[in-house]
Motif scaffolding. Structure first.
Motif: not given
Length: 262
Positions: A138-151
């Protein structure tokens, strides 16, 4: 149950796209298990490990980085973030981890770790990480999700619409979501200025930027091929030969797991 998250950033000159990754609980479990296999063949012993040639130990199913005190590494540290996430989720942490300083690994170097790798403290940490694989996924899911807009925000303005579309295309299938989650955990967002060799990054942003220049039948094919180019360039530019001789073949093999599933 459907696992989903969304991130909205404000204050930009143009609206940042919203991205919504979705996986069922069963799919997220499968992703976590696959990442565990990717990192260390799903061996419990490998849940606390210190690779030869690295200045830090790697922990958990995602081999999250944990720097010792006074070590300034090139790569983004993730284990302290995992500990914080677990605490926020109400996970009972080992006493020494909850009461200590999760910002610093307790071993100053690899030799010190190897001398203690069979100690009761380290074995208990391995078992704790084995029991909490679902939280780590779940942590990895959240990390990827939160990265997308910043990318997307970090990309050149002329490329943002194309990169946004790449993300949306990948997000439309479980296999694409897995690739996004795994790559962010594996090689980062591509946003840190220290994660560069000879000025070239190797994270998610760099893969998405390269996708339009490779052949492939599906968005996941494009992503996999672009990632292979980016990682090969990283190994070529790396100051240590171990990246070219030992690590690159494993990285490319990992990309072969980027395929569709139900």
């Amino acid at each position: 149950m459907l696992v989903a998250a969304a991130l909205v950033l404000t204050g930009c000159s143009k609206p940042t796209p919203d991205f919504d990754l979705k996986l069922t609980s069963a799919q997220l479990e499968r992703v976590g298990q696959q990442i565990f296999r990717n990192e260390c063949a799903a061996k419990v012993e490998c849940l606390v490990h210190w690779n030869e040639g690295e200045a830090f130990p790697s922990l958990g199913i995602g081999h999250f980085i944990w720097y010792p005190a006074d070590v300034e590494g090139l790569f983004v540290e993730s284990f302290p973030q995992l500990v914080q996430y677990m605490d926020e989720q109400g996970v009972t942490l080992p006493d020494w981890l909850a009461e200590g300083d999760p910002e610093d690994a307790p071993w100053p170097d690899r030799d010190a770790y190897l001398a203690q790798q069979r100690s009761p403290k380290v074995e208990a940490l391995r078992q704790f990480l084995n029991r909490t694989q679902d939280v780590q996924a779940a942590f990895m899911f959240q990390r990827a999700q939160s990265a997308l807009a910043r990318v997307v925000d970090a990309a050149p303005e002329a490329r943002r619409a194309t990169i946004s579309q790449h993300i949306k295309d990948l997000s439309a299938t479980p296999g694409g979501v897995y690739a996004l989650i795994d790559y962010v955990n594996f090689k980062g967002e591509g946003l840190s200025p220290t994660e560069r060799y000879q000025g070239q990054g190797w994270g998610l942003l760099q893969v998405l930027e390269r996708m339009s220049r490779v052949d492939g039948d599906t968005p996941l094919d494009h992503f996999r091929n672009a990632a292979a180019e980016v990682l090969t360039l990283r190994a070529k530019n790396a100051p240590k030969a171990i990246e070219r001789k030992r690590w690159l073949p494993g990285w490319l093999k990992r990309l072969d797991t980027y395929h569709e599933f139900n």
